[in-house]
Design a protein around this motif. Structure first.
Motif, PDB file in Angstrom:
ATOM      1  N   PRO A 121      23.100  51.508  70.112  1.00 17.23           N
ATOM      2  CA  PRO A 121      22.536  51.114  68.789  1.00 17.23           C
ATOM      3  C   PRO A 121      23.539  50.469  67.860  1.00 17.23           C
ATOM      4  O   PRO A 121      24.991  50.910  68.127  1.00 17.23           O
ATOM      5  CB  PRO A 121      21.856  52.812  68.227  1.00 17.23           C
ATOM      6  CG  PRO A 121      22.956  53.633  68.944  1.00 17.23           C
ATOM      7  CD  PRO A 121      23.024  53.004  70.165  1.00 17.23           C
ATOM      8  N   GLY A 122      23.229  49.719  67.066  1.00 12.80           N
ATOM      9  CA  GLY A 122      24.251  49.007  66.225  1.00 12.80           C
ATOM     10  C   GLY A 122      23.682  48.187  65.224  1.00 12.80           C
ATOM     11  O   GLY A 122      22.344  47.728  65.433  1.00 12.80           O
ATOM     12  N   ILE A 123      24.213  47.525  64.656  1.00 11.53           N
ATOM     13  CA  ILE A 123      23.949  46.557  63.703  1.00 11.53           C
ATOM     14  C   ILE A 123      23.898  45.194  64.218  1.00 11.53           C
ATOM     15  O   ILE A 123      25.109  44.636  64.892  1.00 11.53           O
ATOM     16  CB  ILE A 123      24.760  46.482  62.295  1.00 11.53           C
ATOM     17  CG1 ILE A 123      24.619  47.897  61.637  1.00 11.53           C
ATOM     18  CG2 ILE A 123      24.194  45.280  61.336  1.00 11.53           C
ATOM     19  CD1 ILE A 123      25.666  47.706  60.550  1.00 11.53           C
ATOM     20  N   GLU A 124      22.542  44.457  64.241  1.00  9.25           N
ATOM     21  CA  GLU A 124      22.403  43.309  64.726  1.00  9.25           C
ATOM     22  C   GLU A 124      23.058  42.044  63.786  1.00  9.25           C
ATOM     23  O   GLU A 124      22.593  42.096  62.530  1.00  9.25           O
ATOM     24  CB  GLU A 124      21.045  42.878  65.156  1.00  9.25           C
ATOM     25  CG  GLU A 124      20.585  44.103  66.163  1.00  9.25           C
ATOM     26  CD  GLU A 124      19.023  43.489  66.575  1.00  9.25           C
ATOM     27  OE1 GLU A 124      18.482  42.442  66.223  1.00  9.25           O
ATOM     28  OE2 GLU A 124      18.533  44.357  67.138  1.00  9.25           O
ATOM     29  N   ALA A 129      22.260  33.744  56.235  1.00 18.61           N
ATOM     30  CA  ALA A 129      21.778  34.996  55.697  1.00 18.61           C
ATOM     31  C   ALA A 129      22.823  35.831  55.486  1.00 18.61           C
ATOM     32  O   ALA A 129      23.837  36.272  56.249  1.00 18.61           O
ATOM     33  CB  ALA A 129      20.750  35.390  56.587  1.00 18.61           C
ATOM     34  N   SER A 130      22.646  36.825  54.450  1.00 19.59           N
ATOM     35  CA  SER A 130      23.614  37.931  54.314  1.00 19.59           C
ATOM     36  C   SER A 130      23.036  39.127  54.965  1.00 19.59           C
ATOM     37  O   SER A 130      21.929  39.373  54.868  1.00 19.59           O
ATOM     38  CB  SER A 130      23.624  38.284  52.792  1.00 19.59           C
ATOM     39  OG  SER A 130      24.357  39.257  52.365  1.00 19.59           O
ATOM     40  N   PRO A 131      24.148  39.887  55.535  1.00 24.67           N
ATOM     41  CA  PRO A 131      23.684  41.076  56.271  1.00 24.67           C
ATOM     42  C   PRO A 131      23.191  42.118  55.322  1.00 24.67           C
ATOM     43  O   PRO A 131      22.868  43.007  55.814  1.00 24.67           O
ATOM     44  CB  PRO A 131      24.759  41.321  57.151  1.00 24.67           C
ATOM     45  CG  PRO A 131      26.017  40.724  56.528  1.00 24.67           C
ATOM     46  CD  PRO A 131      25.403  39.625  55.850  1.00 24.67           C
ATOM     47  N   GLU A 132      23.715  42.045  53.995  1.00 21.58           N
ATOM     48  CA  GLU A 132      23.560  43.151  53.144  1.00 21.58           C
ATOM     49  C   GLU A 132      21.950  43.266  52.473  1.00 21.58           C
ATOM     50  O   GLU A 132      21.304  42.362  52.256  1.00 21.58           O
ATOM     51  CB  GLU A 132      24.638  42.953  51.774  1.00 21.58           C
ATOM     52  CG  GLU A 132      25.810  43.025  52.085  1.00 21.58           C
ATOM     53  CD  GLU A 132      26.888  42.995  50.987  1.00 21.58           C
ATOM     54  OE1 GLU A 132      26.294  42.876  49.754  1.00 21.58           O
ATOM     55  OE2 GLU A 132      27.878  42.670  51.326  1.00 21.58           O
ATOM     56  N   VAL A 133      21.647  44.324  52.446  1.00 21.62           N
ATOM     57  CA  VAL A 133      20.009  44.490  51.813  1.00 21.62           C
ATOM     58  C   VAL A 133      20.295  44.505  50.366  1.00 21.62           C
ATOM     59  O   VAL A 133      20.870  45.052  49.839  1.00 21.62           O
ATOM     60  CB  VAL A 133      19.713  46.024  52.395  1.00 21.62           C
ATOM     61  CG1 VAL A 133      18.284  46.116  51.806  1.00 21.62           C
ATOM     62  CG2 VAL A 133      19.506  45.931  53.852  1.00 21.62           C
ATOM     63  N   GLY A 134      19.211  43.790  49.717  1.00 24.52           N
ATOM     64  CA  GLY A 134      19.181  43.622  48.482  1.00 24.52           C
ATOM     65  C   GLY A 134      20.371  42.824  47.862  1.00 24.52           C
ATOM     66  O   GLY A 134      20.646  43.099  46.772  1.00 24.52           O
ATOM     67  N   SER A 135      20.910  41.908  48.277  1.00 29.31           N
ATOM     68  CA  SER A 135      21.754  41.285  47.849  1.00 29.31           C
ATOM     69  C   SER A 135      21.316  39.643  47.082  1.00 29.31           C
ATOM     70  O   SER A 135      22.054  38.803  46.885  1.00 29.31           O
ATOM     71  CB  SER A 135      22.925  40.732  48.847  1.00 29.31           C
ATOM     72  OG  SER A 135      22.073  40.020  49.800  1.00 29.31           O
ATOM     73  N   GLY A 136      19.900  39.878  46.867  1.00 28.63           N
ATOM     74  CA  GLY A 136      19.361  38.558  46.229  1.00 28.63           C
ATOM     75  C   GLY A 136      19.715  38.546  44.861  1.00 28.63           C
ATOM     76  O   GLY A 136      20.375  39.350  44.244  1.00 28.63           O
TER      77      GLY A 136
END
Length: 67
Positions: free
Chosen positions: A47-50, A57-64
């Protein structure tokens, strides 16, 4: 109808070798399956971050942007 000349002790002696052979085959097959599963698990990515496929695209969530 029952079998003629039933000698249970003689039948036990005659069947012990084939039964032990079948048990040995089952244990060997289970060992192979476990070995195969552990080999597959050890060679996997785990398991890991894809990474995103879009380079912008930014890998961070909520960076809009906030309104």
């Amino acid at each position: 109808m029952s079998a003629p000349r039933t000698n249970l002790e003689k039948q036990k002696r005659r069947h012990i070798v084939p039964l032990l052979g079948m048990l040995l085959v089952v244990v060997f097959a289970a060992g192979l399956i476990l070995y195969w599963q552990f080999e597959e698990a050890s060679q996997g990515d785990g398991p890991g971050i894809e990474e995103p496929s879009d380079p912008g695209a930014s890998p961070e969530v909520g960076s809009g942007t906030a309104d």
